[in-house]
Write a protein that holds these residues in place. Structure first.
Motif, PDB file in Angstrom:
ATOM      1  N   PHE A 142      25.379 -70.815 -54.475  1.00 28.33           N
ATOM      2  CA  PHE A 142      25.490 -70.033 -53.328  1.00 28.33           C
ATOM      3  C   PHE A 142      25.054 -68.518 -53.848  1.00 28.33           C
ATOM      4  O   PHE A 142      25.798 -68.103 -54.908  1.00 28.33           O
ATOM      5  CB  PHE A 142      26.702 -69.944 -52.745  1.00 28.33           C
ATOM      6  CG  PHE A 142      27.226 -71.291 -52.156  1.00 28.33           C
ATOM      7  CD1 PHE A 142      26.857 -71.602 -50.778  1.00 28.33           C
ATOM      8  CD2 PHE A 142      27.775 -72.345 -52.782  1.00 28.33           C
ATOM      9  CE1 PHE A 142      27.246 -72.977 -50.153  1.00 28.33           C
ATOM     10  CE2 PHE A 142      28.249 -73.551 -52.282  1.00 28.33           C
ATOM     11  CZ  PHE A 142      27.929 -73.809 -50.735  1.00 28.33           C
ATOM     12  N   TYR A 143      24.387 -67.770 -52.883  1.00 29.41           N
ATOM     13  CA  TYR A 143      23.987 -66.424 -53.311  1.00 29.41           C
ATOM     14  C   TYR A 143      24.220 -65.492 -51.973  1.00 29.41           C
ATOM     15  O   TYR A 143      24.104 -66.217 -50.827  1.00 29.41           O
ATOM     16  CB  TYR A 143      22.720 -66.284 -53.845  1.00 29.41           C
ATOM     17  CG  TYR A 143      22.476 -66.786 -55.113  1.00 29.41           C
ATOM     18  CD1 TYR A 143      22.816 -66.106 -56.241  1.00 29.41           C
ATOM     19  CD2 TYR A 143      21.654 -68.082 -55.114  1.00 29.41           C
ATOM     20  CE1 TYR A 143      22.271 -66.842 -57.547  1.00 29.41           C
ATOM     21  CE2 TYR A 143      21.453 -68.802 -56.340  1.00 29.41           C
ATOM     22  CZ  TYR A 143      21.677 -68.064 -57.616  1.00 29.41           C
ATOM     23  OH  TYR A 143      21.545 -68.798 -58.694  1.00 29.41           O
ATOM     24  N   GLY A 144      24.711 -64.453 -52.093  1.00 33.15           N
ATOM     25  CA  GLY A 144      24.994 -63.672 -50.910  1.00 33.15           C
ATOM     26  C   GLY A 144      25.188 -62.441 -51.252  1.00 33.15           C
ATOM     27  O   GLY A 144      25.100 -61.866 -52.430  1.00 33.15           O
ATOM     28  N   MET A 145      25.026 -61.415 -50.136  1.00 30.17           N
ATOM     29  CA  MET A 145      24.977 -59.928 -50.403  1.00 30.17           C
ATOM     30  C   MET A 145      25.943 -59.307 -49.266  1.00 30.17           C
ATOM     31  O   MET A 145      25.874 -59.685 -48.055  1.00 30.17           O
ATOM     32  CB  MET A 145      23.700 -59.155 -50.544  1.00 30.17           C
ATOM     33  CG  MET A 145      22.670 -59.433 -49.591  1.00 30.17           C
ATOM     34  SD  MET A 145      21.301 -58.855 -50.032  1.00 30.17           S
ATOM     35  CE  MET A 145      19.980 -60.165 -49.870  1.00 30.17           C
ATOM     36  N   GLU A 146      26.713 -58.165 -49.347  1.00 35.92           N
ATOM     37  CA  GLU A 146      27.379 -57.783 -48.482  1.00 35.92           C
ATOM     38  C   GLU A 146      27.794 -56.270 -48.886  1.00 35.92           C
ATOM     39  O   GLU A 146      27.983 -56.133 -50.173  1.00 35.92           O
ATOM     40  CB  GLU A 146      28.633 -58.599 -48.079  1.00 35.92           C
ATOM     41  CG  GLU A 146      30.209 -58.073 -47.344  1.00 35.92           C
ATOM     42  CD  GLU A 146      29.510 -57.554 -45.963  1.00 35.92           C
ATOM     43  OE1 GLU A 146      29.807 -56.539 -45.532  1.00 35.92           O
ATOM     44  OE2 GLU A 146      28.765 -58.488 -45.405  1.00 35.92           O
ATOM     45  N   LYS A 147      28.020 -55.299 -48.050  1.00 34.48           N
ATOM     46  CA  LYS A 147      28.289 -54.003 -48.330  1.00 34.48           C
ATOM     47  C   LYS A 147      29.723 -53.679 -48.490  1.00 34.48           C
ATOM     48  O   LYS A 147      30.251 -52.585 -48.995  1.00 34.48           O
ATOM     49  CB  LYS A 147      27.427 -53.064 -47.498  1.00 34.48           C
ATOM     50  CG  LYS A 147      28.312 -52.743 -45.938  1.00 34.48           C
ATOM     51  CD  LYS A 147      27.503 -51.838 -45.447  1.00 34.48           C
ATOM     52  CE  LYS A 147      28.035 -51.374 -43.969  1.00 34.48           C
ATOM     53  NZ  LYS A 147      27.711 -50.213 -43.416  1.00 34.48           N
ATOM     54  N   ASN A 148      30.574 -54.418 -47.622  1.00 29.50           N
ATOM     55  CA  ASN A 148      31.947 -54.183 -47.544  1.00 29.50           C
ATOM     56  C   ASN A 148      32.757 -54.878 -48.485  1.00 29.50           C
ATOM     57  O   ASN A 148      32.560 -56.145 -48.682  1.00 29.50           O
ATOM     58  CB  ASN A 148      32.536 -54.582 -45.913  1.00 29.50           C
ATOM     59  CG  ASN A 148      33.942 -54.204 -45.881  1.00 29.50           C
ATOM     60  OD1 ASN A 148      34.510 -54.491 -46.476  1.00 29.50           O
ATOM     61  ND2 ASN A 148      34.086 -53.841 -44.559  1.00 29.50           N
ATOM     62  N   GLU A 165      31.682 -71.999 -56.009  1.00 32.49           N
ATOM     63  CA  GLU A 165      31.458 -70.905 -56.548  1.00 32.49           C
ATOM     64  C   GLU A 165      30.224 -70.103 -56.124  1.00 32.49           C
ATOM     65  O   GLU A 165      29.139 -70.906 -55.592  1.00 32.49           O
ATOM     66  CB  GLU A 165      31.229 -70.939 -58.188  1.00 32.49           C
ATOM     67  CG  GLU A 165      32.553 -71.296 -58.858  1.00 32.49           C
ATOM     68  CD  GLU A 165      32.278 -71.611 -60.443  1.00 32.49           C
ATOM     69  OE1 GLU A 165      31.122 -71.105 -61.116  1.00 32.49           O
ATOM     70  OE2 GLU A 165      33.127 -72.070 -61.096  1.00 32.49           O
ATOM     71  N   GLY A 166      30.123 -68.991 -56.266  1.00 36.00           N
ATOM     72  CA  GLY A 166      29.181 -68.054 -55.650  1.00 36.00           C
ATOM     73  C   GLY A 166      28.734 -66.814 -56.121  1.00 36.00           C
ATOM     74  O   GLY A 166      29.993 -66.138 -56.677  1.00 36.00           O
ATOM     75  N   ASP A 167      27.659 -66.220 -56.188  1.00 35.18           N
ATOM     76  CA  ASP A 167      27.095 -64.805 -56.654  1.00 35.18           C
ATOM     77  C   ASP A 167      27.275 -63.915 -55.300  1.00 35.18           C
ATOM     78  O   ASP A 167      26.075 -64.045 -54.869  1.00 35.18           O
ATOM     79  CB  ASP A 167      25.985 -64.932 -57.299  1.00 35.18           C
ATOM     80  CG  ASP A 167      25.512 -63.567 -57.940  1.00 35.18           C
ATOM     81  OD1 ASP A 167      26.175 -62.469 -57.529  1.00 35.18           O
ATOM     82  OD2 ASP A 167      24.624 -63.522 -58.615  1.00 35.18           O
ATOM     83  N   ILE A 168      28.218 -63.492 -55.073  1.00 36.75           N
ATOM     84  CA  ILE A 168      28.126 -62.475 -53.808  1.00 36.75           C
ATOM     85  C   ILE A 168      28.246 -61.125 -54.288  1.00 36.75           C
ATOM     86  O   ILE A 168      28.938 -60.619 -54.799  1.00 36.75           O
ATOM     87  CB  ILE A 168      29.445 -62.679 -53.124  1.00 36.75           C
ATOM     88  CG1 ILE A 168      29.658 -64.321 -52.781  1.00 36.75           C
ATOM     89  CG2 ILE A 168      29.312 -61.976 -51.802  1.00 36.75           C
ATOM     90  CD1 ILE A 168      28.632 -64.923 -52.099  1.00 36.75           C
TER      91      ILE A 168
END
Length: 207
Positions: free
Chosen positions: A9-15, A32-35
């Motif tokens: 899992f990969y993700g991106m978020e500013k908060n 598990e994930g790389d956020i």
């Protein structure tokens, strides 16, 4: 099968708070994930990890503060930039998001996106991007749903589904479903689909 052996899992978020929630949600399910902390308009932290098999997204609707100058040459905008206002900002970010999500997909990738109900009828530069997106043949289905289906969304929404591996005989077709009158009231502020309603809608798609 063990999901951790098959799925990354990969993700991106500013908060930062939302990042912690995402990581906790994964951990609760044994995943598990790389956020990454990033502003998605200007950053692409997982660029070298893609393309991706699946994208799921519930982005902010109708954002109007994206700096057009900063993103005008972004490779993710394969269908061009939507309209720009006098202040040099993208007039509406809905199709920036849609273009980004489409660009992340592999040749067999699929995406599910929660989007503003205004998105499918917007004019101007947005309409040009929508036309190019439809002509790609990768828009598989769209479903209109009533409000209060998401904790972060009280307004009616549309669910967009991309499939870059659609059969040739369906490349020029898009399935459109009006499910605004299909729902179960859970609380005064939350609605959802019953398992039976979900199966029925899924059956329509498969048929």
């Amino acid at each position: 099968m063990n999901p951790s052996d098959r799925v990354t899992f990969y993700g991106m978020e500013k908060n930062p708070t939302t990042i912690r929630l995402a990581k906790m949600n994964l951990a609760v399910h044994g995943l598990e994930g790389d956020i990454s902390k990033a502003i998605s308009y200007y950053d692409d932290p997982h660029k070298d990890k893609g393309p991706f098999d699946f994208v799921m997204a519930n982005p902010p609707f109708n954002v109007d503060e994206i700096d057009a100058e900063k993103i005008k040459n972004d490779d993710r905008l394969e269908f061009g930039l939507p309209g720009v206002n006098k202040g040099g900002k993208v007039s509406n970010g809905n199709y920036v998001w849609m273009s980004f999500f489409h660009s992340y997909l592999s040749d067999t990738g699929r995406a599910g996106i929660v989007m503003s109900s205004q998105c499918s009828s917007a004019g101007g530069g947005e309409a040009k991007v929508r036309e190019a997106l439809i002509k790609s043949g990768d828009v598989d289905a769209m479903m209109a749903i009533r409000g209060n289906f998401f904790y972060t969304r009280s307004v009616p929404c549309e669910l967009w589904f991309f499939d870059k591996n659609k059969p040739a005989d369906r490349k020029d077709k898009v399935l459109m479903i009006d499910a605004r009158n299909v729902y179960r009231k859970v609380t005064r502020k939350i609605y959802d689909f019953t398992p039976e309603q979900q199966k029925n809608l899924a059956s329509i798609v498969w048929l």
